[in-house]
Design a protein around this motif. Structure first.
Motif, PDB file in Angstrom:
ATOM      1  N   PRO A 268       0.406  -9.316  -7.301  1.00 12.90           N
ATOM      2  CA  PRO A 268       1.648  -9.068  -6.649  1.00 12.90           C
ATOM      3  C   PRO A 268       1.916 -10.098  -5.522  1.00 12.90           C
ATOM      4  CG  PRO A 268      -0.431  -8.091  -5.490  1.00 12.90           C
ATOM      5  CD  PRO A 268      -0.762  -8.723  -6.724  1.00 12.90           C
ATOM      6  N   LEU A 269       3.296 -10.189  -5.023  1.00 12.79           N
ATOM      7  CA  LEU A 269       3.822 -10.538  -3.923  1.00 12.79           C
ATOM      8  C   LEU A 269       3.669  -9.750  -2.835  1.00 12.79           C
ATOM      9  CD1 LEU A 269       7.081 -12.060  -5.473  1.00 12.79           C
ATOM     10  CD2 LEU A 269       5.256 -13.388  -4.840  1.00 12.79           C
ATOM     11  N   PRO A 270       3.736 -10.601  -1.608  1.00 11.00           N
ATOM     12  CA  PRO A 270       3.497  -9.680  -0.342  1.00 11.00           C
ATOM     13  C   PRO A 270       4.444  -8.258  -0.465  1.00 11.00           C
ATOM     14  CG  PRO A 270       3.556 -11.977   0.151  1.00 11.00           C
ATOM     15  CD  PRO A 270       3.874 -11.914  -1.350  1.00 11.00           C
ATOM     16  N   ALA A 271       4.127  -7.511   0.119  1.00 10.58           N
ATOM     17  CA  ALA A 271       4.774  -6.214   0.251  1.00 10.58           C
ATOM     18  C   ALA A 271       6.297  -6.388   0.533  1.00 10.58           C
ATOM     19  CB  ALA A 271       4.180  -5.370   1.103  1.00 10.58           C
ATOM     20  N   ASP A 272       7.195  -5.685  -0.171  1.00  5.04           N
ATOM     21  CA  ASP A 272       8.632  -5.884   0.051  1.00  5.04           C
ATOM     22  C   ASP A 272       9.154  -4.415   0.098  1.00  5.04           C
ATOM     23  OD1 ASP A 272      11.467  -6.062  -0.411  1.00  5.04           O
ATOM     24  OD2 ASP A 272      11.332  -7.833  -1.670  1.00  5.04           O
TER      25      ASP A 272
ATOM     26  N   LEU B 292       7.347  -6.003 -14.148  1.00  4.61           N
ATOM     27  CA  LEU B 292       5.910  -6.297 -13.537  1.00  4.61           C
ATOM     28  C   LEU B 292       5.909  -7.760 -13.313  1.00  4.61           C
ATOM     29  CD1 LEU B 292       3.248  -7.177 -16.115  1.00  4.61           C
ATOM     30  CD2 LEU B 292       5.336  -5.696 -17.054  1.00  4.61           C
ATOM     31  N   LEU B 293       4.746  -8.090 -12.500  1.00  2.82           N
ATOM     32  CA  LEU B 293       4.681  -9.397 -12.200  1.00  2.82           C
ATOM     33  C   LEU B 293       3.220  -9.917 -12.450  1.00  2.82           C
ATOM     34  CD1 LEU B 293       5.593  -9.518  -8.356  1.00  2.82           C
ATOM     35  CD2 LEU B 293       6.749 -10.902 -10.220  1.00  2.82           C
TER      36      LEU B 293
ATOM     37  N   ASN C 145      10.579 -16.452 -10.398  1.00  3.29           N
ATOM     38  CA  ASN C 145      11.119 -15.673  -9.103  1.00  3.29           C
ATOM     39  C   ASN C 145      11.495 -17.012  -8.493  1.00  3.29           C
ATOM     40  OD1 ASN C 145       8.279 -16.645  -8.964  1.00  3.29           O
ATOM     41  ND2 ASN C 145       8.177 -16.224  -6.993  1.00  3.29           N
ATOM     42  N   ILE C 146      12.416 -16.686  -7.268  1.00  9.16           N
ATOM     43  CA  ILE C 146      13.243 -18.010  -6.796  1.00  9.16           C
ATOM     44  C   ILE C 146      12.484 -18.716  -5.766  1.00  9.16           C
ATOM     45  CG2 ILE C 146      14.266 -16.422  -5.004  1.00  9.16           C
ATOM     46  CD1 ILE C 146      17.020 -18.061  -6.006  1.00  9.16           C
ATOM     47  N   GLU C 147      11.500 -17.838  -5.159  1.00  7.11           N
ATOM     48  CA  GLU C 147      10.698 -18.632  -4.318  1.00  7.11           C
ATOM     49  C   GLU C 147      10.098 -19.737  -4.916  1.00  7.11           C
ATOM     50  OE1 GLU C 147      10.720 -14.197  -3.261  1.00  7.11           O
ATOM     51  OE2 GLU C 147      10.324 -15.489  -4.855  1.00  7.11           O
ATOM     52  N   ALA C 148       9.652 -19.575  -6.132  1.00  7.85           N
ATOM     53  CA  ALA C 148       8.769 -20.871  -7.090  1.00  7.85           C
ATOM     54  C   ALA C 148       9.764 -21.655  -7.556  1.00  7.85           C
ATOM     55  CB  ALA C 148       7.940 -19.975  -7.648  1.00  7.85           C
ATOM     56  N   MET C 149      10.917 -21.782  -7.340  1.00  8.69           N
ATOM     57  CA  MET C 149      11.922 -22.702  -8.107  1.00  8.69           C
ATOM     58  C   MET C 149      11.516 -23.904  -8.306  1.00  8.69           C
ATOM     59  SD  MET C 149      14.796 -21.058  -9.374  1.00  8.69           S
ATOM     60  CE  MET C 149      13.312 -20.046 -10.371  1.00  8.69           C
ATOM     61  N   ALA C 150      10.595 -24.406  -7.554  1.00 11.11           N
ATOM     62  CA  ALA C 150      10.043 -25.790  -7.723  1.00 11.11           C
ATOM     63  C   ALA C 150       9.033 -25.897  -8.743  1.00 11.11           C
ATOM     64  CB  ALA C 150       9.559 -26.464  -6.325  1.00 11.11           C
TER      65      ALA C 150
ATOM     66  N   ASP D 221       9.093 -26.286 -11.926  1.00  8.77           N
ATOM     67  CA  ASP D 221       9.231 -27.061 -12.987  1.00  8.77           C
ATOM     68  C   ASP D 221       8.763 -28.496 -12.730  1.00  8.77           C
ATOM     69  OD1 ASP D 221      10.328 -25.432 -14.835  1.00  8.77           O
ATOM     70  OD2 ASP D 221      11.981 -26.218 -15.030  1.00  8.77           O
ATOM     71  N   VAL D 222       8.643 -28.897 -11.289  1.00  7.45           N
ATOM     72  CA  VAL D 222       7.939 -29.907 -10.920  1.00  7.45           C
ATOM     73  C   VAL D 222       6.756 -29.895 -10.108  1.00  7.45           C
ATOM     74  CG1 VAL D 222       8.693 -31.918  -9.279  1.00  7.45           C
ATOM     75  CG2 VAL D 222      10.259 -30.825 -10.361  1.00  7.45           C
ATOM     76  N   ILE D 223       6.442 -28.907  -9.532  1.00 13.94           N
ATOM     77  CA  ILE D 223       5.114 -28.786  -8.743  1.00 13.94           C
ATOM     78  C   ILE D 223       4.700 -27.500  -8.893  1.00 13.94           C
ATOM     79  CG2 ILE D 223       6.037 -28.608  -6.605  1.00 13.94           C
ATOM     80  CD1 ILE D 223       3.623 -29.913  -5.635  1.00 13.94           C
ATOM     81  N   PHE D 224       3.436 -26.938  -9.283  1.00 16.32           N
ATOM     82  CA  PHE D 224       2.971 -25.910  -9.528  1.00 16.32           C
ATOM     83  C   PHE D 224       2.511 -25.271  -8.080  1.00 16.32           C
ATOM     84  CE2 PHE D 224      -0.227 -22.258 -10.585  1.00 16.32           C
ATOM     85  CZ  PHE D 224       0.603 -21.484 -11.131  1.00 16.32           C
ATOM     86  N   ASP D 225       3.011 -23.949  -7.636  1.00 19.06           N
ATOM     87  CA  ASP D 225       2.541 -23.223  -6.634  1.00 19.06           C
ATOM     88  C   ASP D 225       1.533 -22.012  -6.569  1.00 19.06           C
ATOM     89  OD1 ASP D 225       2.243 -21.748  -4.023  1.00 19.06           O
ATOM     90  OD2 ASP D 225       4.223 -22.452  -3.196  1.00 19.06           O
ATOM     91  N   PRO D 226       0.412 -21.821  -6.521  1.00 17.32           N
ATOM     92  CA  PRO D 226      -0.353 -20.865  -6.900  1.00 17.32           C
ATOM     93  C   PRO D 226      -0.114 -19.662  -6.078  1.00 17.32           C
ATOM     94  CG  PRO D 226      -1.609 -22.543  -5.933  1.00 17.32           C
ATOM     95  CD  PRO D 226      -0.439 -23.241  -6.090  1.00 17.32           C
ATOM     96  N   LYS D 227       0.605 -19.746  -4.840  1.00 19.76           N
ATOM     97  CA  LYS D 227       0.685 -18.701  -3.856  1.00 19.76           C
ATOM     98  C   LYS D 227       1.885 -17.962  -4.232  1.00 19.76           C
ATOM     99  CE  LYS D 227      -1.621 -20.664  -0.057  1.00 19.76           C
ATOM    100  NZ  LYS D 227      -1.560 -21.196   1.280  1.00 19.76           N
ATOM    101  N   LEU D 228       3.103 -18.802  -4.636  1.00 20.97           N
ATOM    102  CA  LEU D 228       4.038 -18.066  -4.933  1.00 20.97           C
ATOM    103  C   LEU D 228       4.663 -18.029  -6.641  1.00 20.97           C
ATOM    104  CD1 LEU D 228       6.282 -20.051  -2.254  1.00 20.97           C
ATOM    105  CD2 LEU D 228       5.401 -17.382  -2.236  1.00 20.97           C
ATOM    106  N   GLN D 229       4.043 -18.759  -7.379  1.00 15.60           N
ATOM    107  CA  GLN D 229       4.487 -18.745  -8.732  1.00 15.60           C
ATOM    108  C   GLN D 229       4.289 -17.511  -9.585  1.00 15.60           C
ATOM    109  OE1 GLN D 229       5.781 -22.105  -9.656  1.00 15.60           O
ATOM    110  NE2 GLN D 229       5.961 -21.692 -11.825  1.00 15.60           N
TER     111      GLN D 229
END
Length: 714
Positions: free
Chosen positions: A578-582, A638-639, A668-673, A675-683
């Motif tokens: 999941p992502l943080p509660a929304d 689902l995520l 998800n738009i939070e991880a739009m970067a 393609d250049v760098i992987f973000d394990p928290k947001l991807q």
């Protein structure tokens, strides 16, 4: 997440991997990933995923239409992919009287399935490493052009050796920016027919507003079928063809899943650039992407005002508009994410460490100047990047920015031939005319070309626009819209009828003096423009980039790496996450959404958030059939934390048993970067829950015969 025309730096690389990061070659799973995947919950072996000699999961995965992924889900060649992947074909088959894009379509029998003009799927057969064979032929004394020619000659030999007399398509691809090479063997099927699609109010629910956002409530799927000859071989479309019986089809799971369950995705990710240096990131954020975003928005606005007033125009331009809109939002999201996460600064720190290593005495001769050369290249090409993206935005949205050039040169050639040769050329020209002019709306094309040429002439001047365009712009009081309208009125290219009349009495002077041909020629000549200086700069950069990758791998030889995406079949694995509660998501844990959330977004008459009455009736009655979760709700999206990118649209999301649980359609738009760098928290990967897919087919569309084709586990 769709293919578009763009000049981008596309490099294939490796990157230090985490458990849920990486787009892995299937042939390397046994050595690099099998144990890790099994610890996370995989119940299969690497051989069951990729086997050359036996049926395996890879035989059920296809590249769809050249730019998406799809999967085979029945023994009769039923294909599942995204609604947005089938969008162009669905629009092509639609008319105002039979508007399948808006209202949906479900074939009651195989005889009712519909054949688009041009649609194919590609099966992956095998791959192998040819690095040593190719690189043994080159050396450091070669120029980049000599190196390229030598490699291309060997690639041609390898492709010829492995195509089995034309049975297969063979592609040799570079990886790690030319430090390794692999060949891929494919088999292509071109008789692919539409079986079913939900209405756009389900398949594209949320529209551009929800695109790249979470929580999502989109039924982004469509169904096709692959046909073959009676022996199962590829064949042109024919009534004699029969449904393909594939080597493998996926089992569909209705068992559901919980947080932290294993999930893997197989597909054809299009492009990542995770070795891109800080200078390239700065160039994209400050020069290239803003131009892309602005040009895309101008093109979209000028298309949409015509699409909104005419249903046929809406159908004719639906696919083009959707592609432009998708990347318009993507590129703005990339700008925001790369800035927010200070990605260029992070890369610059890594480059400083590389430079320190590169300037040690034993490394200096080979790697010492690498970063200086790379940084100089970006400094020299920043303004060009801005110019190129304004120009490509024009070419991407406007049919008539490029058409008069390509068609006009064909007509000049036609005029220069004798009568016999002309008769030989006419069928090809007529075919091109039919494909192009049947779906052209001139008022829209005039507005798009006029508005985007104005934008290009006013914003791309720092790198130099064509003198012809500059003169037109200045002589028309810096507003080319009236000129473009008049050019259409006086152009040979304004209608199919005018060109057919030309074929009867060809005169190349008419083409060469045509105002749209002259404008198009100026734009395309600038697009292709090169000089010895720019070629030398590019060659220096490519060599430096290759050495940077080579040196980085030598610097950290014990790390586990994967190749950057380049539209070859990959596997990525991770978990339901999941992502943080929304508070906008009614789900109890923020890794799924439900039909309740879909209904909550309903806006009657809104193009993006309207819903069919039947779907709302099923919700009110809670008539979910066997597709409800055990907790009682109907799942929608689902995520997972899988590592995907454009091209993975339509990829299957599989559980630990290799069973289909979802259909990937977005990030998800939070991880739009990403393609250049992987973000394990947001991807995250956003997917349609397979239970929602089957609910729509069975309960909403009353097409249970399609579900009955599938192999289902409950």
């Amino acid at each position: 997440m769709k293919r578009v025309l763009l000049i981008l730096l596309i490099v294939a690389v490796k990157w230090n991997a985490m458990a849920d990061e990486g787009m892995w070659f299937l042939m390397h799973l046994k050595r690099l990933n099998e144990r890790d995947m099994q610890k996370m919950g995989l119940q299969l072996t690497a051989e069951e995923i990729y086997s050359i000699n036996n049926s395996s999961l890879k035989d059920a995965i296809v590249q769809f239409g050249g730019g998406c992924t799809a999967e085979i889900i029945s023994k009769d060649g039923l294909v599942l992919t995204n609604h947005h992947c089938g969008y162009g074909s669905i629009a092509e088959l639609s008319t105002p009287e039979h508007d399948y894009l808006t209202n949906g379509f479900w074939a009651a029998s195989k005889q009712q399935e519909l054949k688009p003009k041009s649609l194919s799927v590609r099966f992956f057969v095998r791959m192998d490493d040819v690095t040593q064979r190719i690189l043994s032929l080159v050396n450091d004394d070669m120029t980049e052009s000599d190196r390229e020619r030598t490699i291309n000659r060997e690639i041609a030999k390898i492709e010829q050796e492995n195509n089995e007399g034309g049975k297969y398509t063979v592609s040799v691809r570079p990886f790690y920016n030319g430090n390794e090479y692999y060949y891929f063997v494919y088999q292509d099927y071109t008789d692919v027919r539409l079986v079913g699609t939900p209405p756009s109010s389900i398949g594209k629910f949320g529209g551009d507003t929800d695109n790249w956002e979470w929580p999502r409530h989109t039924g982004d799927f469509s169904l096709f079928r692959v046909y073959a000859d009676k022996d199962g071989n590829p064949a042109p479309h024919s009534p004699e063809n029969v449904p393909l019986h594939p080597k493998c089809h996926l089992t569909v799971s209705l068992k559901g899943f919980t947080n932290n369950d294993f999930a893997m995705i197989l597909g054809y990710p299009g492009r990542t650039n995770r070795w891109m240096p800080s200078g390239g990131i700065d160039q994209n954020v400050n020069y290239a992407y803003p131009a892309w975003v602005e040009a895309s928005k101008v093109g979209m606005d000028n298309m949409k005002k015509h699409m909104d007033s005419d249903q046929q125009v809406k159908l004719d331009y639906a696919s083009k508009y959707s592609q432009v809109a998708n990347y318009w939002k993507n590129r703005q999201g990339m700008i925001d994410a790369l800035n927010e996460h200070h990605t260029a600064e992070t890369k610059a720190k890594d480059e400083a460490k590389f430079s320190k290593w590169a300037n040690r005495k034993k490394n200096r001769g080979r790697y010492g100047e690498v970063m200086a050369t790379i940084n100089n290249y970006y400094e020299q090409t920043n303004l060009k990047a801005r110019h190129d993206n304004y120009l490509i935005g024009l070419l991407r949205s406007s049919t008539f920015a490029a058409l008069p050039y390509s068609l006009g040169n064909a007509l000049v050639y036609y005029a220069q031939q004798n009568q016999a040769k002309r008769q030989e050329l006419i069928p090809q020209i007529q075919g091109n005319l039919e494909d192009t002019y049947n779906n052209i709306h001139l008022p829209l094309e005039k507005d798009v070309l006029g508005a985007l040429t104005n934008l290009y002439a006013s914003k791309a001047t720092e790198a130099g626009i064509p003198q012809y365009v500059e003169d037109l712009y200045q002589s028309n009081n810096r507003d080319l819209r009236a000129y473009v309208n008049a050019a259409f009125d006086n152009s040979l290219f304004a209608s199919r009828e005018k060109i057919e009349a030309y074929l009867e009495n060809p005169d190349s002077t008419l083409v060469q003096q045509d105002p749209l041909f002259q404008l198009s020629t100026a734009l395309l000549d600038r697009y292709r423009e090169s000089s010895p200086e720019s070629e030398a700069l590019e060659a220096e950069f490519q060599k430096a980039f290759r050495l940077m990758v080579e040196g980085s791998l030598k610097k950290n030889p014990k790390r586990k790496y994967y190749p950057d995406a380049n539209s070859t079949l990959r596997l990525t694995y991770g978990k339901i996450n999941p992502l943080p509660a929304d508070p906008s998501n009614d789900a109890s844990i923020n890794y799924y959404t439900t039909l309740k959330g879909t209904i909550a977004k309903y806006k009657p008459g809104d193009e993006e958030f309207d819903l069919p009455q039947r779907l709302m009736d099923l919700y009110e009655a809670k008539d979910y059939g066997r597709y409800a979760d055990k907790a009682g709700y109907l799942p929608v999206n689902l995520l997972t934390d899988n590592d995907i990118t454009g091209g993975n649209s339509g990829s299957p999301v599989l559980n630990g048993n290799g069973e289909l649980i979802g259909l990937a359609f977005d990030g998800n738009i939070e991880a739009m970067a990403g393609d250049v760098i992987f973000d394990p928290k947001l991807q995250r990967t956003i997917s349609v829950d397979i239970r929602y897919v089957l609910f729509i087919i069975d309960k909403f569309a009353n097409a249970p015969h399609l579900v009955e084709e599938m192999t289902i586990v409950e």
